[in-house]
Design a protein around this motif. Structure first.
Motif, PDB file in Angstrom:
ATOM      1  N   SER A  94      26.383  54.379  36.661  1.00  0.00           N
ATOM      2  CA  SER A  94      27.487  53.463  36.998  1.00  0.00           C
ATOM      3  C   SER A  94      27.274  52.910  38.397  1.00  0.00           C
ATOM      4  O   SER A  94      26.616  53.520  39.243  1.00  0.00           O
ATOM      5  CB  SER A  94      28.837  54.186  36.923  1.00  0.00           C
ATOM      6  N   LYS A  95      27.857  51.746  38.647  1.00  0.00           N
ATOM      7  CA  LYS A  95      27.739  51.078  39.941  1.00  0.00           C
ATOM      8  C   LYS A  95      29.051  50.356  40.244  1.00  0.00           C
ATOM      9  O   LYS A  95      29.856  50.046  39.365  1.00  0.00           O
ATOM     10  CB  LYS A  95      26.580  50.075  39.935  1.00  0.00           C
ATOM     11  N   GLY A  96      29.231  50.039  41.549  1.00  0.00           N
ATOM     12  CA  GLY A  96      30.388  49.267  41.992  1.00  0.00           C
ATOM     13  C   GLY A  96      29.978  48.347  43.120  1.00  0.00           C
ATOM     14  O   GLY A  96      29.001  48.601  43.829  1.00  0.00           O
ATOM     15  N   VAL A  97      30.748  47.282  43.353  1.00  0.00           N
ATOM     16  CA  VAL A  97      30.416  46.320  44.380  1.00  0.00           C
ATOM     17  C   VAL A  97      31.687  45.576  44.814  1.00  0.00           C
ATOM     18  O   VAL A  97      32.620  45.421  44.017  1.00  0.00           O
ATOM     19  CB  VAL A  97      29.342  45.318  43.882  1.00  0.00           C
ATOM     20  N   VAL A  98      31.714  45.138  46.066  1.00  0.00           N
ATOM     21  CA  VAL A  98      32.806  44.302  46.599  1.00  0.00           C
ATOM     22  C   VAL A  98      32.234  42.921  46.874  1.00  0.00           C
ATOM     23  O   VAL A  98      31.252  42.786  47.612  1.00  0.00           O
ATOM     24  CB  VAL A  98      33.398  44.910  47.888  1.00  0.00           C
ATOM     25  N   LEU A  99      32.887  41.904  46.286  1.00  0.00           N
ATOM     26  CA  LEU A  99      32.377  40.533  46.379  1.00  0.00           C
ATOM     27  C   LEU A  99      33.451  39.592  46.934  1.00  0.00           C
ATOM     28  O   LEU A  99      34.642  39.781  46.678  1.00  0.00           O
ATOM     29  CB  LEU A  99      31.942  40.026  45.004  1.00  0.00           C
ATOM     30  N   ILE A 100      32.985  38.591  47.676  1.00  0.00           N
ATOM     31  CA  ILE A 100      33.864  37.500  48.105  1.00  0.00           C
ATOM     32  C   ILE A 100      33.670  36.354  47.123  1.00  0.00           C
ATOM     33  O   ILE A 100      32.561  35.828  46.975  1.00  0.00           O
ATOM     34  CB  ILE A 100      33.538  37.053  49.537  1.00  0.00           C
ATOM     35  N   LEU A 101      34.765  35.957  46.468  1.00  0.00           N
ATOM     36  CA  LEU A 101      34.684  34.928  45.431  1.00  0.00           C
ATOM     37  C   LEU A 101      35.525  33.730  45.821  1.00  0.00           C
ATOM     38  O   LEU A 101      36.610  33.866  46.373  1.00  0.00           O
ATOM     39  CB  LEU A 101      35.174  35.481  44.084  1.00  0.00           C
ATOM     40  N   GLU A 102      35.002  32.568  45.538  1.00  0.00           N
ATOM     41  CA  GLU A 102      35.768  31.336  45.645  1.00  0.00           C
ATOM     42  C   GLU A 102      36.465  31.097  44.307  1.00  0.00           C
ATOM     43  O   GLU A 102      36.158  31.742  43.296  1.00  0.00           O
ATOM     44  CB  GLU A 102      34.849  30.166  45.981  1.00  0.00           C
ATOM     45  N   VAL A 103      37.408  30.161  44.321  1.00  0.00           N
ATOM     46  CA  VAL A 103      38.103  29.817  43.079  1.00  0.00           C
ATOM     47  C   VAL A 103      37.093  29.252  42.072  1.00  0.00           C
ATOM     48  O   VAL A 103      36.329  28.340  42.386  1.00  0.00           O
ATOM     49  CB  VAL A 103      39.224  28.800  43.349  1.00  0.00           C
ATOM     50  N   GLY A 104      37.066  29.834  40.875  1.00  0.00           N
ATOM     51  CA  GLY A 104      36.159  29.365  39.822  1.00  0.00           C
ATOM     52  C   GLY A 104      34.872  30.131  39.733  1.00  0.00           C
ATOM     53  O   GLY A 104      34.103  29.933  38.772  1.00  0.00           O
ATOM     54  N   ASP A 105      34.568  31.032  40.713  1.00  0.00           N
ATOM     55  CA  ASP A 105      33.363  31.861  40.593  1.00  0.00           C
ATOM     56  C   ASP A 105      33.510  32.807  39.400  1.00  0.00           C
ATOM     57  O   ASP A 105      34.625  33.263  39.082  1.00  0.00           O
ATOM     58  CB  ASP A 105      33.141  32.676  41.872  1.00  0.00           C
TER      59      ASP A 105
END
Length: 354
Positions: free
Chosen positions: A312-323
């Motif tokens: 298993s894995k996890g991640v924190v992402l910065i997303l723009e609207v629509g990503d």
């Protein structure tokens, strides 16, 4: 955090309201005490004036009695003068009687006898009158002395009353100053209360707006691979986009269980987790990636000849609207799932960005 600020402001408003009411009650009590003190000062002032009037009346009576004494003394002096004159007249009568007795037995003795009797009666009357005047003068003197003692006592009482009135006036002025200060503090508290009330109204509207925004920002999902039963996916010669059909949670409906793709509705910071599971009873590979807009981000990988494959894995992402974010199975990989939901894909928005 803003909800806590709102609660603190509301509690501060209630506290200020309670303090304002208690201050108003204190001001009312001080006003009642001030009025009672004013009434006491007025009553003492009236009593003092009545006592001063009584002192003046007694002083006037004493003066009139002293004038009467002076008049009686002048009458006494006049009577003494008359007594002296009467005595001189008696002496002259005696001399004339002696002369007449020697010279003329010719004159009748009746006229001289009547004149002598008249002089004797006037002398007795003068002595009686002097005795009565002396008694009256002694009584008037005693009365004047008593009046003077009463006047001294009344003067002392009036002086004490004046001192008490001055002390009460000082306390009344102090109470009025304290009332003015309490009134000023009460006005300031009312102003603060109005300001906090208006601020509380603004804050309440802001909190409501934040709640609406938070409802719009409440984004979270979690799903497993198979909706029911058991089965496997792979291996394949190409990548396979995994579709997690058994949805546990989908707040905000940002995850599509038909395509397996998460689409960001707001700009923000998101957390994603996924797992892969398979059996290793024969040469096998279980490997998958999280993809952001066709960009490989992290991989969960497991490989062995026997036993259970799990990663298993996890991640924190910065997303723009629509990503978009989804999970893709690696070629030649194979995963298995059943009613225990071993393969999962989850995500949620940590906080929004402007």
């Amino acid at each position: 955090m803003k909800g806590l600020v709102c609660l603190l402001l509301l509690s501060g408003t209630l506290c200020l309201s309670y303090i304002s009411r208690s201050m108003e009650d204190s001001v009312r009590m001080r006003s009642v005490n001030s009025r009672s003190m004013e009434d006491s000062v007025r009553m003492r002032s009236v009593n003092s004036r009545s006592m001063e009037d009584s002192v003046r009346m007694r002083s006037v009576n004493s003066r009139s009695m002293e004038d009467s004494l002076r008049m009686n003394r002048s009458m006494e002096d006049s009577l003494r003068m008359r007594s002296v004159n009467s005595r001189s007249m008696e002496d002259s009568v005696r001399m004339s009687q002696q002369l007449r007795s020697e010279d003329g037995r010719q004159n009748p003795p009746q006229a001289d006898t009547s004149r002598t009797e008249a002089l004797t009666d006037s002398t007795q009357y003068c002595h009686l009158f002097f005795t009565d005047i002396h008694a009256a003068l002694r009584e008037l003197t005693a009365t004047v002395t008593e009046q003077r003692v009463d006047i001294r006592e009344l003067t002392t009482t009036v002086t004490e009353q004046r001192v008490n009135i001055r002390a009460l006036e000082t306390r009344l002025r102090d109470a009025e100053k304290a009332d003015e200060q309490q009134t000023f503090i009460l006005e300031e508290l009312n102003k603060k209360h109005d300001e906090i009330s208006s601020l509380g109204e603004v804050t309440s509207s802001q909190v409501e707006e934040l709640r609406k925004e938070n409802r719009d920002r409440e984004i979270a999902f979690s799903a497993s691979l198979l909706q029911s039963g058991s089965g496997s996916i792979g291996p394949s010669t190409t990548d396979i986009t995994l579709v997690y059909r058994n949805v546990f949670t989908n707040i905000g409906n940002a995850y599509n269980p038909v395509t397996g793709i998460f689409t960001a509705p707001l700009k923000g910071v998101y957390v994603f987790k996924f797992s892969v599971y398979a059996h290793g009873n024969k040469p096998n590979l279980a490997s998958a990636h999280i993809i952001k807009n066709e960009q490989y981000v992290v991989m969960a990988h497991a490989q062995q000849s026997q036993g259970t494959l799990n990663s298993s894995k996890g991640v924190v992402l910065i997303l723009e609207v629509g990503d978009v974010v989804f999970v893709r199975l690696w070629p030649s990989s194979r995963i298995e799932d059943n009613e225990n939901n071993h393969n999962t894909f989850s995500g949620y928005m940590l906080f929004p960005l402007r």
